[in-house]
Design an enzyme around this catalytic site. Structure first.
Site, PDB file in Angstrom:
ATOM      1  N   SER A 152      36.080   8.286  62.349  1.00 25.14           N
ATOM      2  CA  SER A 152      37.326   7.548  62.521  1.00 25.14           C
ATOM      3  C   SER A 152      38.033   7.224  61.208  1.00 25.14           C
ATOM      4  O   SER A 152      39.150   6.731  61.219  1.00 25.14           O
ATOM      5  CB  SER A 152      37.075   6.238  63.278  1.00 25.14           C
ATOM      6  OG  SER A 152      36.507   5.275  62.439  1.00 25.14           O
ATOM      7  N   LYS A 190      36.436  -0.276  58.740  1.00 22.66           N
ATOM      8  CA  LYS A 190      37.833  -0.081  59.126  1.00 22.66           C
ATOM      9  C   LYS A 190      38.765  -0.697  58.077  1.00 22.66           C
ATOM     10  O   LYS A 190      38.348  -1.505  57.242  1.00 22.66           O
ATOM     11  CB  LYS A 190      38.122  -0.729  60.478  1.00 22.66           C
ATOM     12  CG  LYS A 190      37.438  -0.069  61.672  1.00 22.66           C
ATOM     13  CD  LYS A 190      37.981   1.312  61.950  1.00 22.66           C
ATOM     14  CE  LYS A 190      37.324   1.922  63.186  1.00 22.66           C
ATOM     15  NZ  LYS A 190      35.903   2.229  62.947  1.00 22.66           N
TER      16      LYS A 190
END
Length: 231
Positions: A152, A190
């Protein structure tokens, strides 16, 4: 033989990477060289790539790798043939010293795998360590390492199997890539954004969605300062 503008752009990219750990944007390059449009930057970039001075890394945003500098530059060297390199986020490249424990390295605890996709619980394995060049670490902060699992964050140059170096902290600037603890049980890597009264955890892959949480559900456990990769 480089043109004056090619040389100017190459040294600007090199300096920007060295100082910020991230390639400059095309707008930043355009402004730095005093050009009126980004098309001129595209031509200069293509020329530098054709001559073997830089390499654009596919599928990564703002990722340019400087392979070598002009021969008359006092820091010139070819970075393209090292088997061990350390990549900062977005394609920054530095030489990785020998991992022979000669005092130029620091041992950091490797706490297992962290998801760069669906969050997983971090493994606090204190039996494994990784050697990291001391020059890439500050003197006062505390650091640890995690192995990345998932895809991701690929557009930020972070791939499955990479080892990320994390500075332990409880706060981070808006837009930083962080280790975030969600609901006291899930840990993920993230980019963090503050949106009003909410916290957004953004992936760097269009296949994944940004997750939004109230502030009391997200705790910063560290921020990304480097990345190790072996070829």
């Amino acid at each position: 033989m480089l043109t004056r503008k090619q040389r100017e752009l190459l040294l600007y990219i090199h300096g920007h990477l060295s100082e910020n750990g991230v390639s400059p944007s095309f707008d930043e390059m355009k402004d730095a060289l005093g050009l009126k449009s980004k098309s001129g930057i595209h031509r200069l970039i293509s020329g530098l790539e054709e001559r073997g001075f830089i390499r654009r890394l596919a599928h990564r945003a703002r990722a340019i790798e400087v392979l070598r500098l002009p021969e008359d530059h006092d820091q010139s060297h070819d970075l393209g043939h090292d088997t061990n390199v350390i990549h900062g986020v977005f394609g920054r490249v530095q030489r990785l010293p020998s991992l022979a424990g000669d005092g130029s390295n620091r041992q950091l605890p490797l706490y297992g795998r962290i998801a760069a996709g669906t969050p997983i619980e971090a493994l606090r394995d204190t039996s494994n360590f990784v050697d990291v060049p001391a020059t890439m670490l500050g003197n006062r902060a505390e650091y640890y390492a995690l192995e990345v699992e998932g895809d991701s964050m690929i557009e930020a140059g972070i791939f499955d199997g990479d080892t990320v170096i994390i500075e332990r902290c409880e706060t981070a600037e808006n837009g930083a890539i962080v280790v975030a603890l969600v609901d006291d049980g899930e840990v993920t890597l993230k980019r963090i954004r503050r949106r009003g009264q909410s916290i957004a955890l953004e992936p760097a892959n269009k296949s994944y969605e940004t997750r939004i949480f109230p502030p009391d559900r997200v705790q910063v456990q560290g921020k990304l300062v480097g990345l190790l990769r072996r070829y």
